[in-house]
Scaffold this active site. Sequence first.
Site, PDB file in Angstrom:
ATOM      1  N   ALA A  64       8.084  -5.031   3.711  1.00 16.36           N
ATOM      2  CA  ALA A  64       8.319  -5.625   5.366  1.00 16.36           C
ATOM      3  C   ALA A  64       7.416  -6.659   5.542  1.00 16.36           C
ATOM      4  O   ALA A  64       6.504  -6.897   4.535  1.00 16.36           O
ATOM      5  CB  ALA A  64       7.770  -4.471   6.137  1.00 16.36           C
ATOM      6  N   TYR A  65       7.435  -7.539   6.399  1.00 15.51           N
ATOM      7  CA  TYR A  65       6.491  -8.569   6.772  1.00 15.51           C
ATOM      8  C   TYR A  65       5.835  -7.889   7.971  1.00 15.51           C
ATOM      9  O   TYR A  65       6.163  -7.533   8.943  1.00 15.51           O
ATOM     10  CB  TYR A  65       7.349  -9.878   7.366  1.00 15.51           C
ATOM     11  CG  TYR A  65       6.518 -10.855   8.000  1.00 15.51           C
ATOM     12  CD1 TYR A  65       6.241 -12.091   7.348  1.00 15.51           C
ATOM     13  CD2 TYR A  65       5.685 -10.668   9.297  1.00 15.51           C
ATOM     14  CE1 TYR A  65       5.484 -13.149   7.643  1.00 15.51           C
ATOM     15  CE2 TYR A  65       4.930 -11.677   9.606  1.00 15.51           C
ATOM     16  CZ  TYR A  65       4.775 -13.020   8.988  1.00 15.51           C
ATOM     17  OH  TYR A  65       4.065 -13.957   9.419  1.00 15.51           O
ATOM     18  N   THR A  66       4.446  -7.705   7.522  1.00 15.24           N
ATOM     19  CA  THR A  66       3.594  -6.714   8.451  1.00 15.24           C
ATOM     20  C   THR A  66       2.357  -7.815   8.880  1.00 15.24           C
ATOM     21  O   THR A  66       1.559  -6.909   9.656  1.00 15.24           O
ATOM     22  CB  THR A  66       2.999  -5.614   7.568  1.00 15.24           C
ATOM     23  OG1 THR A  66       2.328  -6.222   6.533  1.00 15.24           O
ATOM     24  CG2 THR A  66       3.968  -4.795   7.131  1.00 15.24           C
ATOM     25  N   TRP A  78      -0.595   2.969  12.031  1.00 11.88           N
ATOM     26  CA  TRP A  78      -1.936   2.709  11.566  1.00 11.88           C
ATOM     27  C   TRP A  78      -2.094   3.019  10.251  1.00 11.88           C
ATOM     28  O   TRP A  78      -2.906   3.925   9.999  1.00 11.88           O
ATOM     29  CB  TRP A  78      -3.070   3.552  12.645  1.00 11.88           C
ATOM     30  CG  TRP A  78      -3.055   3.039  13.955  1.00 11.88           C
ATOM     31  CD1 TRP A  78      -2.146   2.332  14.859  1.00 11.88           C
ATOM     32  CD2 TRP A  78      -4.283   3.179  14.999  1.00 11.88           C
ATOM     33  NE1 TRP A  78      -2.290   2.302  15.959  1.00 11.88           N
ATOM     34  CE2 TRP A  78      -3.681   2.685  16.280  1.00 11.88           C
ATOM     35  CE3 TRP A  78      -5.506   3.809  14.758  1.00 11.88           C
ATOM     36  CZ2 TRP A  78      -4.522   2.574  17.372  1.00 11.88           C
ATOM     37  CZ3 TRP A  78      -6.194   3.768  15.972  1.00 11.88           C
ATOM     38  CH2 TRP A  78      -5.703   2.921  17.277  1.00 11.88           C
ATOM     39  N   GLN A  93       0.774  -1.323   0.009  1.00 16.96           N
ATOM     40  CA  GLN A  93       0.117  -0.011   0.013  1.00 16.96           C
ATOM     41  C   GLN A  93       0.610   1.271  -0.046  1.00 16.96           C
ATOM     42  O   GLN A  93       0.362   2.311  -0.658  1.00 16.96           O
ATOM     43  CB  GLN A  93      -0.787  -0.055   1.270  1.00 16.96           C
ATOM     44  CG  GLN A  93      -0.570  -0.254   2.559  1.00 16.96           C
ATOM     45  CD  GLN A  93      -1.663   0.028   3.647  1.00 16.96           C
ATOM     46  OE1 GLN A  93      -2.701   0.631   3.503  1.00 16.96           O
ATOM     47  NE2 GLN A  93      -1.189  -0.581   4.858  1.00 16.96           N
ATOM     48  N   LEU A  94       2.168   1.174   0.633  1.00 15.44           N
ATOM     49  CA  LEU A  94       2.738   2.463   0.678  1.00 15.44           C
ATOM     50  C   LEU A  94       3.716   2.572  -0.602  1.00 15.44           C
ATOM     51  O   LEU A  94       3.886   3.379  -1.237  1.00 15.44           O
ATOM     52  CB  LEU A  94       3.902   2.301   1.706  1.00 15.44           C
ATOM     53  CG  LEU A  94       4.863   3.493   1.719  1.00 15.44           C
ATOM     54  CD1 LEU A  94       4.438   4.938   1.748  1.00 15.44           C
ATOM     55  CD2 LEU A  94       5.890   3.442   2.997  1.00 15.44           C
ATOM     56  N   TYR A 108       6.629  -9.185  15.741  1.00 18.77           N
ATOM     57  CA  TYR A 108       6.408  -8.127  14.494  1.00 18.77           C
ATOM     58  C   TYR A 108       7.477  -6.960  15.212  1.00 18.77           C
ATOM     59  O   TYR A 108       8.303  -6.539  14.340  1.00 18.77           O
ATOM     60  CB  TYR A 108       5.170  -7.753  14.290  1.00 18.77           C
ATOM     61  CG  TYR A 108       5.039  -6.495  13.444  1.00 18.77           C
ATOM     62  CD1 TYR A 108       5.538  -6.496  11.950  1.00 18.77           C
ATOM     63  CD2 TYR A 108       4.710  -5.310  13.762  1.00 18.77           C
ATOM     64  CE1 TYR A 108       5.461  -5.599  11.208  1.00 18.77           C
ATOM     65  CE2 TYR A 108       4.596  -4.236  13.024  1.00 18.77           C
ATOM     66  CZ  TYR A 108       5.066  -4.201  11.568  1.00 18.77           C
ATOM     67  OH  TYR A 108       4.913  -3.075  10.873  1.00 18.77           O
ATOM     68  N   THR A 136       8.033   1.452  12.327  1.00 17.91           N
ATOM     69  CA  THR A 136       6.587   1.128  13.066  1.00 17.91           C
ATOM     70  C   THR A 136       6.493   1.749  14.269  1.00 17.91           C
ATOM     71  O   THR A 136       7.348   1.894  15.243  1.00 17.91           O
ATOM     72  CB  THR A 136       6.083  -0.159  12.873  1.00 17.91           C
ATOM     73  OG1 THR A 136       4.643  -0.292  13.587  1.00 17.91           O
ATOM     74  CG2 THR A 136       7.014  -1.017  13.569  1.00 17.91           C
ATOM     75  N   ASP A 137       5.056   2.203  14.954  1.00 12.98           N
ATOM     76  CA  ASP A 137       4.960   2.408  16.324  1.00 12.98           C
ATOM     77  C   ASP A 137       4.882   1.250  17.070  1.00 12.98           C
ATOM     78  O   ASP A 137       5.137   1.545  18.130  1.00 12.98           O
ATOM     79  CB  ASP A 137       3.563   3.025  16.429  1.00 12.98           C
ATOM     80  CG  ASP A 137       2.433   2.417  15.626  1.00 12.98           C
ATOM     81  OD1 ASP A 137       2.772   1.678  14.739  1.00 12.98           O
ATOM     82  OD2 ASP A 137       1.294   2.447  16.301  1.00 12.98           O
TER      83      ASP A 137
END
Length: 282
Positions: A62-64, A152, A12-13, A127, A103-104
């Site tokens: 990335a593996y998300t 998010w 998506q990014l 993760y 990531t947060d």
Amino acid sequence: MKNILVTGASGQLGQSLRQRCADFPGMKLHFYTREDFDLEQPDQMARVLNELKPSIVINAAAYTAVDEAENQPDRAFAINTKGVTNLAQLCVARDITLLHVSTDYVFNGQSSEPYREDHDTAPLGIYGQSKQQGELAVAQINPPHYIVRTSWLYGPYGNNFLKTMLRLAEQGKSLTITTEQTGSPTSTLDLADAILKLIETEAPYGIYHFSNTGQTTWYGFAKEIFSQTHQLDQVQLAETAEYPTFAKRPNYSVLDTNKITQTLQKPIRSWQDALAEVIHQL
């Protein structure tokens, strides 16, 4: 003209970067999917880097899968840690700037105020741990680098919370959404703009936090989605204080975005305004 390689082109990014790059005429972006540029295949990566000779790599791969990572830690670390290590080593050997997206989830969620870039990381799950170790690899190997943490993510491409909510609403599903976690929904389109702006302005290297401004819960996010799509009266939406998930998630992961705001000299819009653009595009 900056020659830039983008990994994770089908995510998506990656797709949002493809959409936004037309607004940055001083850059030539080359988009690579996992088939063409696999973080687990250093020989393949080296060959592509030698042929393309980019000055910058944006790592949007990335593996998300947060819950699946608990059962597949080897996969998460192979991509998010070892793969990023491979990439950082290849970049430092070729004097390539690396912009790595994180990531947060590197934070434990016990703070009561937004997390600054220098706050100690303490991830709760596999993760987050794999992403934290990837960050450390980039910093230790030390190619010229940016680490951009975000939170998010949703957008017009790929799978995300927004598109799931809209799909379930179309199916007439009743929805029970958690209020347990607080964060800042972030448009991939706005994140793409920020990433490209960091590169365009040749901002100082280091860690940056980017999210849209404001904070909410997943329930609040869902409610705003249906409010903006005029579905609030038709959707059976309920909130719950607890919602069991396999992986532990930070209860509070709002990011302090003062550094990137001051660096880029550009205010960040609210998550509600950013959401409206994505909904309009969908």
